[in-house]
Design an enzyme around this catalytic site. Sequence first.
Site, PDB file in Angstrom:
ATOM      1  N   ALA A  71       0.652  -0.979   0.007  1.00 34.81           N
ATOM      2  CA  ALA A  71      -0.130  -0.033   0.028  1.00 34.81           C
ATOM      3  C   ALA A  71       0.736   1.174   0.016  1.00 34.81           C
ATOM      4  O   ALA A  71       2.109   1.001   0.454  1.00 34.81           O
ATOM      5  CB  ALA A  71      -1.005   0.054   1.188  1.00 34.81           C
ATOM      6  N   GLY A 116       0.555  -4.838   0.746  1.00 33.43           N
ATOM      7  CA  GLY A 116      -0.389  -5.069   0.180  1.00 33.43           C
ATOM      8  C   GLY A 116      -0.406  -5.659  -1.239  1.00 33.43           C
ATOM      9  O   GLY A 116      -1.055  -6.161  -1.790  1.00 33.43           O
ATOM     10  N   GLU A 119      -0.519  -9.252  -0.536  1.00 32.00           N
ATOM     11  CA  GLU A 119      -1.967  -9.471  -0.407  1.00 32.00           C
ATOM     12  C   GLU A 119      -2.767  -9.625  -1.472  1.00 32.00           C
ATOM     13  O   GLU A 119      -3.866 -10.246  -1.877  1.00 32.00           O
ATOM     14  CB  GLU A 119      -2.712  -8.406   0.464  1.00 32.00           C
ATOM     15  CG  GLU A 119      -2.222  -8.324   1.946  1.00 32.00           C
ATOM     16  CD  GLU A 119      -2.543  -7.355   2.835  1.00 32.00           C
ATOM     17  OE1 GLU A 119      -2.270  -6.251   2.432  1.00 32.00           O
ATOM     18  OE2 GLU A 119      -3.407  -7.607   3.700  1.00 32.00           O
ATOM     19  N   GLU A 139       4.232  -4.962   7.335  1.00 26.59           N
ATOM     20  CA  GLU A 139       3.338  -3.989   7.960  1.00 26.59           C
ATOM     21  C   GLU A 139       3.663  -3.762   9.699  1.00 26.59           C
ATOM     22  O   GLU A 139       3.408  -2.497  10.085  1.00 26.59           O
ATOM     23  CB  GLU A 139       1.965  -4.407   7.987  1.00 26.59           C
ATOM     24  CG  GLU A 139       1.048  -4.212   6.462  1.00 26.59           C
ATOM     25  CD  GLU A 139       1.527  -5.388   5.521  1.00 26.59           C
ATOM     26  OE1 GLU A 139       2.237  -6.524   6.068  1.00 26.59           O
ATOM     27  OE2 GLU A 139       0.710  -5.669   4.766  1.00 26.59           O
TER      28      GLU A 139
HETATM   29  N1  DAK Z   1       4.540   3.275  -0.779  1.00 23.53           N
HETATM   30  C1  DAK Z   1       5.025   4.195  -1.296  1.00 23.53           C
HETATM   31  N2  DAK Z   1       6.255   4.594  -1.906  1.00 23.53           N
HETATM   32  C2  DAK Z   1       6.806   3.211  -2.022  1.00 23.53           C
HETATM   33  C3  DAK Z   1       6.432   2.096  -1.065  1.00 23.53           C
HETATM   34  C4  DAK Z   1       5.497   2.078  -0.601  1.00 23.53           C
HETATM   35  N3  DAK Z   1       4.773   0.878   0.106  1.00 23.53           N
HETATM   36  N4  DAK Z   1       7.573   1.049  -1.483  1.00 23.53           N
HETATM   37  C5  DAK Z   1       8.498   1.848  -2.289  1.00 23.53           C
HETATM   38  N5  DAK Z   1       8.138   2.913  -2.585  1.00 23.53           N
HETATM   39  C6  DAK Z   1       8.909   4.157  -3.281  1.00 23.53           C
HETATM   40  C7  DAK Z   1      10.157   4.733  -2.426  1.00 23.53           C
HETATM   41  O1  DAK Z   1       9.676   5.886  -1.421  1.00 23.53           O
HETATM   42  C8  DAK Z   1      11.055   5.293  -3.566  1.00 23.53           C
HETATM   43  O2  DAK Z   1      10.357   6.453  -3.978  1.00 23.53           O
HETATM   44  P1  DAK Z   1      11.479   7.795  -4.180  1.00 23.53           P
HETATM   45  O3  DAK Z   1      12.283   7.995  -3.140  1.00 23.53           O
HETATM   46  O4  DAK Z   1      12.276   7.285  -5.539  1.00 23.53           O
HETATM   47  O5  DAK Z   1      10.450   8.817  -4.597  1.00 23.53           O
HETATM   48  C9  DAK Z   1      10.458   4.398  -4.732  1.00 23.53           C
HETATM   49  O6  DAK Z   1       9.613   3.735  -4.323  1.00 23.53           O
HETATM   50  C10 DAK Z   1      11.813   3.308  -4.634  1.00 23.53           C
HETATM   51  O7  DAK Z   1      11.906   2.605  -3.609  1.00 23.53           O
HETATM   52  P2  DAK Z   1      13.397   2.511  -2.950  1.00 23.53           P
HETATM   53  O8  DAK Z   1      14.455   3.560  -3.396  1.00 23.53           O
HETATM   54  O9  DAK Z   1      13.326   2.200  -1.548  1.00 23.53           O
HETATM   55  O10 DAK Z   1      14.033   1.147  -3.417  1.00 23.53           O
HETATM   56  P3  DAK Z   1      14.846   0.064  -2.866  1.00 23.53           P
HETATM   57  O11 DAK Z   1      15.043  -1.003  -4.011  1.00 23.53           O
HETATM   58  O12 DAK Z   1      15.908   0.583  -2.172  1.00 23.53           O
HETATM   59  O13 DAK Z   1      13.915  -0.710  -1.854  1.00 23.53           O
HETATM   60  C11 DAK Z   1      11.853  -1.523  -0.817  1.00 23.53           C
HETATM   61  C12 DAK Z   1      12.822  -1.392  -1.992  1.00 23.53           C
HETATM   62  C13 DAK Z   1      10.729  -2.397  -1.196  1.00 23.53           C
HETATM   63  C14 DAK Z   1      12.846  -2.634   0.165  1.00 23.53           C
HETATM   64  C15 DAK Z   1      11.856  -0.620  -0.007  1.00 23.53           C
HETATM   65  O14 DAK Z   1      11.308   0.445  -1.286  1.00 23.53           O
HETATM   66  C16 DAK Z   1      10.526  -0.456   1.092  1.00 23.53           C
HETATM   67  O15 DAK Z   1      10.853  -1.037   2.174  1.00 23.53           O
HETATM   68  N6  DAK Z   1       9.472  -0.158   0.754  1.00 23.53           N
HETATM   69  C17 DAK Z   1       8.360  -0.273   1.742  1.00 23.53           C
HETATM   70  C18 DAK Z   1       7.841  -1.596   1.764  1.00 23.53           C
HETATM   71  C19 DAK Z   1       6.614  -1.741   2.724  1.00 23.53           C
HETATM   72  O16 DAK Z   1       7.002  -1.244   3.890  1.00 23.53           O
HETATM   73  N7  DAK Z   1       5.612  -2.310   2.260  1.00 23.53           N
HETATM   74  C20 DAK Z   1       4.352  -2.316   3.024  1.00 23.53           C
HETATM   75  C21 DAK Z   1       3.483  -1.163   2.748  1.00 23.53           C
HETATM   76  S1  DAK Z   1       2.117  -1.087   4.118  1.00 23.53           S
HETATM   77  C22 DAK Z   1      -4.876  -1.805   6.113  1.00 23.53           C
HETATM   78  C23 DAK Z   1      -5.066  -1.998   4.594  1.00 23.53           C
HETATM   79  C24 DAK Z   1      -3.869  -2.086   3.917  1.00 23.53           C
HETATM   80  C25 DAK Z   1      -2.627  -2.205   4.637  1.00 23.53           C
HETATM   81  C26 DAK Z   1      -2.241  -2.056   6.156  1.00 23.53           C
HETATM   82  C27 DAK Z   1      -3.734  -1.732   6.598  1.00 23.53           C
HETATM   83  N8  DAK Z   1      -6.046  -1.487   6.835  1.00 23.53           N
HETATM   84  C28 DAK Z   1      -7.411  -1.615   6.033  1.00 23.53           C
HETATM   85  C29 DAK Z   1      -6.039  -1.388   8.080  1.00 23.53           C
HETATM   86  C30 DAK Z   1      -1.450  -2.431   3.848  1.00 23.53           C
HETATM   87  C31 DAK Z   1      -0.202  -1.711   4.221  1.00 23.53           C
HETATM   88  C32 DAK Z   1       0.984  -1.920   3.423  1.00 23.53           C
HETATM   89  O17 DAK Z   1       1.116  -2.569   2.536  1.00 23.53           O
END
Ligand code: DAK
Length: 193
Positions: A71, A116, A119, A139
């Site tokens: 997400a 997400g 998911e 998450e």
């Molecule tokens: N959201 C927004 N932007 C993201 C992103 C994300 N999840 N993942 C990556 N990006 C963006 C980065 O900010 C970066 O943008 P710029 O800085 O270039 O503008 C670009 O994508 C490239 O990312 P990185 O530079 O970080 O790339 P790397 O290869 O170095 O690293 C990585 C890749 C996947 C390890 C890293 O980007 C990372 O850790 N990303 C976050 C992963 C994450 O935490 N995913 C979970 C998201 S939370 C709910 C419903 C749904 C959810 C929760 C609750 N309810 C209904 C209650 C779902 C939650 C989630 O999915």
Amino acid sequence: MKNLNTNALENLKLDLENHVLIVTMNRPKALNALNTAMLNEIEMAAAKVERDPEVRVLIISGEGKAFGAGADIGEMVGLSRAEAKAFADAGHRAFKRIDDLYIPVIAAIHGYALGGGLELALCCDIRLCSETAKFGQPEVGLGITPGFGGTQRLPRVVGTSNAMTLTLTGKPVGAEDALRMRLVNRVYPDAEL
Ligand code: DAK
């Protein structure tokens, strides 16, 4: 290949060939992070599939270096309570629509499938991946749960212990572990996926 992008979707590419529709998430600069617009477009794409008898198989994939990093954290951070509810609803509507499709749905996963993104893959009937793919529910590190259905769909696919390990540690696993726990059905060399 027939391009079905007639509705000018901004975050998805739709390509139909031999009755197989490939839906490609297309926000590569954000690793295909799921924002409200993309969630709504996924729902629209599923509705199109429901209506179109030409589509007999759906493949979901991601443009760029990842299937999907989850997400959109940037969008989620600033949400009010009401907006968060709307975001949650958009995700559940889109994912349920994919889950409910009556044709086979395949996730073709390369790079990261996190949060997400994983998911969404869990809503598919079959998950195929490349050998360098990485899977995780990170998450917990953000103080939230896999709220787009992951808490329910993940244990159904990999069993309770594997699901709890992924969800409670937040640590990603590689393709080999994903295959072992039956999170994916088959692993391909990167160039062949
Ligand atoms: N959201 C927004 N932007 C993201 C992103 C994300 N999840 N993942 C990556 N990006 C963006 C980065 O900010 C970066 O943008 P710029 O800085 O270039 O503008 C670009 O994508 C490239 O990312 P990185 O530079 O970080 O790339 P790397 O290869 O170095 O690293 C990585 C890749 C996947 C390890 C890293 O980007 C990372 O850790 N990303 C976050 C992963 C994450 O935490 N995913 C979970 C998201 S939370 C709910 C419903 C749904 C959810 C929760 C609750 N309810 C209904 C209650 C779902 C939650 C989630 O999915």
